[in-house]
Design a protein around this motif. Structure first.
Motif, PDB file in Angstrom:
ATOM      1  N   ASN A   6       0.801  -1.235   0.000  1.00  8.00           N
ATOM      2  CA  ASN A   6       0.000   0.000   0.000  1.00  8.00           C
ATOM      3  C   ASN A   6       0.825   1.272   0.000  1.00  8.00           C
ATOM      4  N   VAL A   7       2.038   1.221  -0.489  1.00 10.57           N
ATOM      5  CA  VAL A   7       2.826   2.450  -0.580  1.00 10.57           C
ATOM      6  C   VAL A   7       2.417   3.198  -1.850  1.00 10.57           C
ATOM      7  N   LYS A   8       2.342   4.507  -1.763  1.00  9.42           N
ATOM      8  CA  LYS A   8       1.998   5.326  -2.925  1.00  9.42           C
ATOM      9  C   LYS A   8       3.285   5.857  -3.554  1.00  9.42           C
ATOM     10  N   MET A   9       3.423   5.626  -4.854  1.00 10.93           N
ATOM     11  CA  MET A   9       4.607   6.103  -5.554  1.00 10.93           C
ATOM     12  C   MET A   9       4.228   7.246  -6.477  1.00 10.93           C
ATOM     13  N   TRP A  10       4.980   8.332  -6.394  1.00  9.26           N
ATOM     14  CA  TRP A  10       4.692   9.514  -7.169  1.00  9.26           C
ATOM     15  C   TRP A  10       5.436   9.440  -8.505  1.00  9.26           C
ATOM     16  N   TYR A  11       5.667  10.556  -9.150  1.00  9.78           N
ATOM     17  CA  TYR A  11       6.152  10.569 -10.525  1.00  9.78           C
ATOM     18  C   TYR A  11       7.626  10.152 -10.633  1.00  9.78           C
ATOM     19  N   ASN A  12       7.913   9.350 -11.666  1.00 15.56           N
ATOM     20  CA  ASN A  12       9.287   8.989 -12.069  1.00 15.56           C
ATOM     21  C   ASN A  12      10.132   8.471 -10.911  1.00 15.56           C
ATOM     22  N   VAL A  13       9.534   7.659 -10.042  1.00 12.74           N
ATOM     23  CA  VAL A  13      10.269   7.161  -8.877  1.00 12.74           C
ATOM     24  C   VAL A  13      11.489   6.352  -9.291  1.00 12.74           C
ATOM     25  N   PHE A  14      11.337   5.491 -10.306  1.00 15.49           N
ATOM     26  CA  PHE A  14      12.434   4.615 -10.721  1.00 15.49           C
ATOM     27  C   PHE A  14      12.939   4.954 -12.119  1.00 15.49           C
ATOM     28  N   ALA A  15      12.795   6.198 -12.525  1.00 12.29           N
ATOM     29  CA  ALA A  15      13.257   6.604 -13.852  1.00 12.29           C
ATOM     30  C   ALA A  15      14.758   6.362 -13.994  1.00 12.29           C
ATOM     31  N   GLY A  16      15.138   5.684 -15.068  1.00 16.87           N
ATOM     32  CA  GLY A  16      16.553   5.444 -15.317  1.00 16.87           C
ATOM     33  C   GLY A  16      17.165   4.309 -14.533  1.00 16.87           C
ATOM     34  N   CYS A  17      16.347   3.547 -13.790  1.00 27.32           N
ATOM     35  CA  CYS A  17      16.873   2.389 -13.040  1.00 27.32           C
ATOM     36  C   CYS A  17      16.933   1.198 -13.995  1.00 27.32           C
ATOM     37  N   THR A  18      17.928   1.189 -14.847  1.00 27.75           N
ATOM     38  CA  THR A  18      17.966   0.252 -15.966  1.00 27.75           C
ATOM     39  C   THR A  18      18.195  -1.192 -15.549  1.00 27.75           C
ATOM     40  N   ASN A  19      18.702  -1.433 -14.345  1.00 26.85           N
ATOM     41  CA  ASN A  19      18.977  -2.802 -13.914  1.00 26.85           C
ATOM     42  C   ASN A  19      17.979  -3.322 -12.882  1.00 26.85           C
ATOM     43  N   LEU A  20      17.040  -2.489 -12.483  1.00 29.37           N
ATOM     44  CA  LEU A  20      16.132  -2.883 -11.409  1.00 29.37           C
ATOM     45  C   LEU A  20      15.203  -4.008 -11.836  1.00 29.37           C
ATOM     46  N   PHE A  21      14.799  -4.018 -13.099  1.00 30.57           N
ATOM     47  CA  PHE A  21      13.773  -4.956 -13.537  1.00 30.57           C
ATOM     48  C   PHE A  21      14.340  -6.197 -14.219  1.00 30.57           C
ATOM     49  N   GLN A  22      15.648  -6.392 -14.148  1.00 28.42           N
ATOM     50  CA  GLN A  22      16.242  -7.495 -14.878  1.00 28.42           C
ATOM     51  C   GLN A  22      15.880  -8.856 -14.290  1.00 28.42           C
ATOM     52  N   LYS A  23      15.616  -8.917 -12.994  1.00 28.29           N
ATOM     53  CA  LYS A  23      15.339 -10.202 -12.345  1.00 28.29           C
ATOM     54  C   LYS A  23      13.857 -10.351 -12.003  1.00 28.29           C
ATOM     55  N   SER A  24      13.005  -9.740 -12.806  1.00 31.81           N
ATOM     56  CA  SER A  24      11.583  -9.705 -12.473  1.00 31.81           C
ATOM     57  C   SER A  24      10.898 -11.053 -12.630  1.00 31.81           C
ATOM     58  N   ASP A  25      11.530 -12.020 -13.310  1.00 32.67           N
ATOM     59  CA  ASP A  25      10.906 -13.313 -13.497  1.00 32.67           C
ATOM     60  C   ASP A  25      11.133 -14.247 -12.313  1.00 32.67           C
ATOM     61  N   SER A  26      11.928 -13.818 -11.336  1.00 26.72           N
ATOM     62  CA  SER A  26      12.189 -14.638 -10.151  1.00 26.72           C
ATOM     63  C   SER A  26      11.358 -14.144  -8.987  1.00 26.72           C
ATOM     64  N   MET A  27      10.708 -15.079  -8.277  1.00 30.15           N
ATOM     65  CA  MET A  27       9.875 -14.674  -7.148  1.00 30.15           C
ATOM     66  C   MET A  27      10.737 -14.151  -5.998  1.00 30.15           C
ATOM     67  N   MET A  28      11.905 -14.768  -5.802  1.00 31.93           N
ATOM     68  CA  MET A  28      12.831 -14.335  -4.764  1.00 31.93           C
ATOM     69  C   MET A  28      14.140 -13.928  -5.428  1.00 31.93           C
ATOM     70  N   ILE A  29      14.758 -12.898  -4.917  1.00 33.14           N
ATOM     71  CA  ILE A  29      16.048 -12.459  -5.435  1.00 33.14           C
ATOM     72  C   ILE A  29      17.010 -12.288  -4.264  1.00 33.14           C
ATOM     73  N   ASN A  30      18.290 -12.494  -4.524  1.00 33.72           N
ATOM     74  CA  ASN A  30      19.311 -12.381  -3.480  1.00 33.72           C
ATOM     75  C   ASN A  30      19.810 -10.950  -3.369  1.00 33.72           C
ATOM     76  N   THR A  31      20.049 -10.541  -2.147  1.00 32.98           N
ATOM     77  CA  THR A  31      20.652  -9.241  -1.908  1.00 32.98           C
ATOM     78  C   THR A  31      21.586  -9.358  -0.709  1.00 32.98           C
ATOM     79  N   THR A  32      22.488  -8.399  -0.562  1.00 32.92           N
ATOM     80  CA  THR A  32      23.479  -8.434   0.512  1.00 32.92           C
ATOM     81  C   THR A  32      22.966  -7.662   1.726  1.00 32.92           C
ATOM     82  N   ARG A  33      23.194  -8.214   2.897  1.00 35.82           N
ATOM     83  CA  ARG A  33      22.808  -7.545   4.143  1.00 35.82           C
ATOM     84  C   ARG A  33      24.035  -7.423   5.049  1.00 35.82           C
TER      85      ARG A  33
END
Length: 596
Positions: free
Chosen positions: A136-163
């Motif tokens: 339920n977060v509201k996103m305003w205009y062009n929040v992810f504009a130019g994030c060319t690598n953000l959507f590359q792993k969209s076919d995976s339900m889970m993705i790895n990240t570093t913590r």
């Protein structure tokens, strides 16, 4: 200048009105500037206090658009809340351009209470590959504009990240070897002080003389002097200063006040305090014994806290900011996974990104405006990198890309807000019911049949620009074996039912039959029958520069219900566009919906 009484009153009223207006403007300006004026930094993340919500926004450290690029990098985990100046604030939003231009930012976890991500918050974060978003977060205009690598792993339900997490084994090792011995030593010193205070208080002696006892009295007096200043948190502290003056036998005392800033401790002021000569002389007056009693109570609470640290080990005995940490790789849910039913807004972003692939120049370059008057009067934009195309735009919205002859080359987007395209899919489904003689509709008079055919063909365009719209609709509505079942061959336009062979007449675009109540009720019933089938637009996928596949989900079962292909083409005149719709078989590789 001499004024009449009436003039003078008017003059005074005008002056007063001007002064009040000026004062109000000044007050509102101060309030507005203070709304987000207080910036601070905790654990390398900048925040600003939002006085409207009572929480804080995640922001940046700069005051100009080019002064904070790349100040955030790596993996960022935004906490649910932060403490500043002794007060805890909930993180409620991500500020405008908070992470803009941070090309070395790789992943972000946004906490559950964030309700708004404001404009261009992650603009240009080309290294961003993973983000965890709350519901339920509201996103305003062009929040992810130019994030060319953000959507590359969209076919995976889970993705790895570093913590970055606490290295518990290392923390325990450091605590046992370095911290615990000093805690035990301080605890033993405190218990020794308590024992000596008890001995002094129980004795009838009038005076103490040893340096240790005099120092104990002095510590008790100092602690007693601080009792009126409340609990000192980690953002404030006080210190007692003493200064020896040659003309006086006893030192002069003062309390210094400090406030913690990003650069260190900031001196706020000093308050002189009176001295007690009896403390320096070791005379055990009733006041001095009162100091000792207060100090004994303070030691009791302090030793209890010290004992707690010793018992609980590194979890309590470590300064949290100095805990040893290590990086680990953990899986997080991919907000852009197409099967995430509750994340359709984010899936829309992913779809938009995919649809724009190969045509990014339309959104990154500034086109030059041209207008022609012959053979067609038209205004269009030309881009330097693709000068062979003519782009038709309505303000910031790109309507279509054409070649120099006015033939359609590319349609930028198909999104869920485009009404006509999705209505055409529904009408084809209703047509299938009509062709199957649902509710024995073929037994109705010709006037009813013509009305139904006309209403179902509204807005429909045949692929060959012909006039026989209903024939084109039949071909578009029937899929695979359904075509063989209902029409054989399709061009005959004949539908068989149990009692007779019914011939479907062609319908011209200009034919408008009279209103028919039976026909209207029939279409209304079909709409009701398929309400759940058209519950959600699950997928919009580009198939070519001018065609898209659309998949609907049933609202109740959350299973795919209908699939269609929408194809755009040049209209009857250059630089115009039409579309046609066709029902097709459901793809077999559609990601399953994740129920939550």
């Amino acid at each position: 200048m001499i004024m009449q009484n009436g003039q003078e009153s008017t003059y005074r009223y005008t002056i007063m009105k001007y002064l009040i207006k000026t004062l109000l403007i000044a007050v509102f300006s101060i309030v507005a500037s203070e709304t987000f004026a207080q910036h601070f930094k905790v654990d390398n993340i900048y925040y600003s206090i939002d006085r409207l919500t009572g929480g804080v926004r995640v922001t940046n450290g700069g005051d100009k658009s080019n002064s904070y690029s790349d100040e955030y990098r790596g993996d960022i985990v935004i906490p649910d809340s932060v403490t500043y100046m002794g007060r805890t604030y909930t993180v409620t939003s991500i500020d405008i351009k908070a992470f803009s231009g941070c090309t070395r930012l790789t992943s972000v976890v946004i906490p559950k209470d964030v309700k708004d991500i404001f404009g261009e918050a992650f603009e240009g974060c080309t290294g961003l590959t993973a983000i965890s978003l709350p519901d339920n977060v509201k996103m305003w205009y062009n929040v992810f504009a130019g994030c060319t690598n953000l959507f590359q792993k969209s076919d995976s339900m889970m993705i790895n990240t570093t913590r970055l997490v606490v290295d518990t084994l290392k923390a325990e090792e450091i605590f046992n070897s370095d911290i615990k011995p000093s805690l035990i030593k301080e605890y033993e010193k405190g218990t020794a002080k308590q024992k000596r205070i008890e001995e002094i208080q129980c004795s009838e002696q009038k005076k103490v003389k040893t340096p240790e006892d005099l120092d104990l009295l002095n510590q008790a007096y100092m602690r007693y002097l601080l009792k009126d200043y409340g609990t000192i948190d980690k953002y404030h502290k006080v210190e007692i200063k003493s200064e020896k003056i040659p003309s006086l036998k006893q030192p002069v005392y003062a309390i210094d006040f400090f406030r913690k800033e990003e650069s260190g401790w900031f001196f706020e002021g000093r308050k002189p305090i009176s001295t007690d000569n009896n403390v320096a002389k070791g005379v055990l007056t009733s006041e001095v014994r009162q100091y000792l009693a207060f100090y004994d109570g303070w030691l009791k609470d302090s030793l209890k806290a010290e004992h707690h640290k010793i018992d609980w080990g590194w979890t309590e005995g470590f300064d949290k900011e100095k805990l040893p940490r290590k990086e680990i790789i953990v899986p997080i849910r991919n907000s852009f996974y197409r099967g995430s039913f509750w994340y359709f807004e984010y899936i829309g972003m992913y779809e938009e990104f995919q649809q724009k692939k190969g045509w990014e120049f339309l959104y990154t370059e500034d086109g030059k405006y041209h207008d022609d008057s012959y053979p067609v009067k038209i205004g269009y934009y030309v881009y330097d990198s693709h000068s062979n195309y003519r782009v038709i735009r309505d303000e910031d919205k790109i309507e279509g890309v054409y070649d120099s002859q006015g033939n359609l080359v590319y349609i930028p987007l198909l999104n869920r807000n485009q009404y006509d395209e999705f209505v055409s899919i529904k009408r084809l489904v209703y047509l299938k019911d009509y062709l199957r003689n649902k509710y024995e509709i073929h037994s109705q008079p010709k006037e009813t049949q013509d009305y139904i055919k006309y209403e179902l063909s509204k807005g429909f365009e045949s692929e060959n620009n012909g006039s026989d719209l209903f024939s084109s609709m039949i071909a578009a509505a029937l899929i695979g074996s359904a075509a063989d079942e209902l029409l054989s061959p399709v061009n005959a336009h004949k539908v068989k039912n149990k009692t007779k062979e019914y011939t479907i007449n062609s319908l011209s675009q200009n034919t408008k039959p009279r209103w028919d109540k039976t026909g209207e009720n029939y279409i209304a019933q079909l709409e009701k029958d398929h309400t759940d089938d058209f519950g959600y637009v699950y997928m919009i996928e580009r198939l070519s520069n001018v065609s898209f596949r659309v998949v609907y989900l049933n609202k109740q079962t959350l299973k795919p219900s209908y699939c269609a292909v929408i194809t755009y083409r040049t209209g009857e005149k250059p630089y115009t566009v039409k579309f046609s719709t066709k029902l097709v078989d459901m793809p077999s590789d559609i990601p399953p919906v994740i129920r939550e």
